[in-house]
Scaffold this motif. Structure first.
Motif, mmCIF file in Angstrom:
data_model
loop_
_atom_site.group_PDB
_atom_site.id
_atom_site.type_symbol
_atom_site.label_atom_id
_atom_site.label_comp_id
_atom_site.label_asym_id
_atom_site.label_seq_id
_atom_site.Cartn_x
_atom_site.Cartn_y
_atom_site.Cartn_z
ATOM 1 N N ALA A 50 -2.673 2.991 -6.904
ATOM 2 C CA ALA A 50 -1.815 4.149 -6.682
ATOM 3 C C ALA A 50 -2.456 5.415 -7.221
ATOM 4 N N ASP B 213 5.925 3.819 -8.241
ATOM 5 C CA ASP B 213 5.028 3.268 -7.252
ATOM 6 C C ASP B 213 4.194 2.190 -7.902
ATOM 7 N N THR B 214 4.187 1.006 -7.299
ATOM 8 C CA THR B 214 3.428 -0.108 -7.846
ATOM 9 C C THR B 214 2.371 -0.596 -6.871
ATOM 10 N N GLY B 215 2.029 0.251 -5.908
ATOM 11 C CA GLY B 215 1.032 -0.147 -4.926
ATOM 12 C C GLY B 215 -0.336 -0.254 -5.552
ATOM 13 N N ASP C 116 12.135 -0.288 -8.420
ATOM 14 C CA ASP C 116 11.492 0.384 -7.293
ATOM 15 C C ASP C 116 11.313 1.869 -7.549
ATOM 16 N N ALA D 206 -1.920 -4.750 -8.563
ATOM 17 C CA ALA D 206 -0.606 -4.323 -8.081
ATOM 18 C C ALA D 206 0.496 -5.225 -8.634
ATOM 19 N N GLY E 61 8.772 -4.319 -0.950
ATOM 20 C CA GLY E 61 7.375 -3.936 -0.755
ATOM 21 C C GLY E 61 6.519 -4.101 -1.991
ATOM 22 N N HIS E 62 7.122 -3.824 -3.170
ATOM 23 C CA HIS E 62 6.342 -3.933 -4.408
ATOM 24 C C HIS E 62 5.970 -5.380 -4.719
ATOM 25 N N LEU F 105 3.302 -6.440 -1.130
ATOM 26 C CA LEU F 105 1.942 -5.910 -1.098
ATOM 27 C C LEU F 105 0.995 -6.719 -1.978
ATOM 28 N N ARG G 164 4.738 1.906 0.653
ATOM 29 C CA ARG G 164 4.544 2.240 -0.763
ATOM 30 C C ARG G 164 4.276 3.734 -0.952
#
Length: 204
Positions: free
Chosen positions: A107, A102-104, A99, A85, A180-181, A184, A30
């Motif tokens: 963030a 950033d959606t971690g 994507d 998230a 990943g988004h 996580l 991320r």
């Protein structure tokens, strides 16, 4: 430093922290392309694990800063960050950003996970390890406890390297960039629920 203790410490660390490599890989994925994200993730991992060590060492000396009954409720930390998230990922999806953004969890404004958020997940995920470390530290004495701490903190760096290594492998990187988004939040929520349920929090 006794080689026997080094081996025991390395084995104990590996057994109790193997799942951290997956979490670190997701965080590094991320943070890919965001300046300073690697530094923040490593700092967060060290902050979280140092807190675990501090509580375990204190408990080994008889001080209890974290009652055993409170450990299951640490699951609320990754659960909350995972839900946050997930909400960010859903908003980005609805806005058509996909994507691109950033959606971690947690963030930073500049992109990528923040150090405190990584630390919170690390501490919560390793909270149950405290119960394993305390009797080992209590019987190891000052010298042995110091050796364990040095080995553990050295291996934190190895774990960070491993997480970043996996996150930057072409096949893995492509998969994490694509999913990943989603992964996580799912991993964080899963960790949170597992800690809560296994610890019997809220009578679960």
């Amino acid at each position: 430093m006794d080689l026997g203790i080094i081996g025991q410490a390395a084995g104990l660390f590996a057994v109790t922290n193997i799942d951290d490599i997956l979490i670190l890989a997701l965080f590094f994925a991320r943070g890919a392309g965001h300046p300073g994200s690697t530094r923040r993730i490593v700092l967060g991992q060290y902050l979280g694990f140092t807190a675990i060590l501090a509580v375990a060492v204190a408990a080994a000396f008889g001080a209890t800063f974290l009652p055993e009954s409170a450990v299951p409720y640490l699951g609320l930390l990754p659960l909350a960050l995972g839900l946050k998230a997930a909400r960010q990922a859903w908003k980005s999806h609805r806005n058509g950003a996909g994507d691109q953004e950033d959606t971690g969890a947690g963030a930073e404004p500049g992109g990528g996970p923040g150090a405190l958020e990584v630390a919170a997940v690390t501490f919560a995920n390793g909270g149950d390890n405290i119960g394993v470390y305390v009797p080992v530290f209590a019987t190891a004495g000052i010298g042995g406890m110091t050796a364990y701490a040095v080995v553990f903190l050295t291996l934190v760096a190895v774990w960070c390297f491993a997480g970043r290594f996996f996150a930057t492998r072409p096949v893995v990187a492509r998969a994490l960039a694509r999913w990943g988004h989603v992964l996580l939040p799912l991993v964080l929520i899963g960790i949170g629920l597992l800690i809560l349920v296994e610890g019997g929090a809220f009578g679960l």
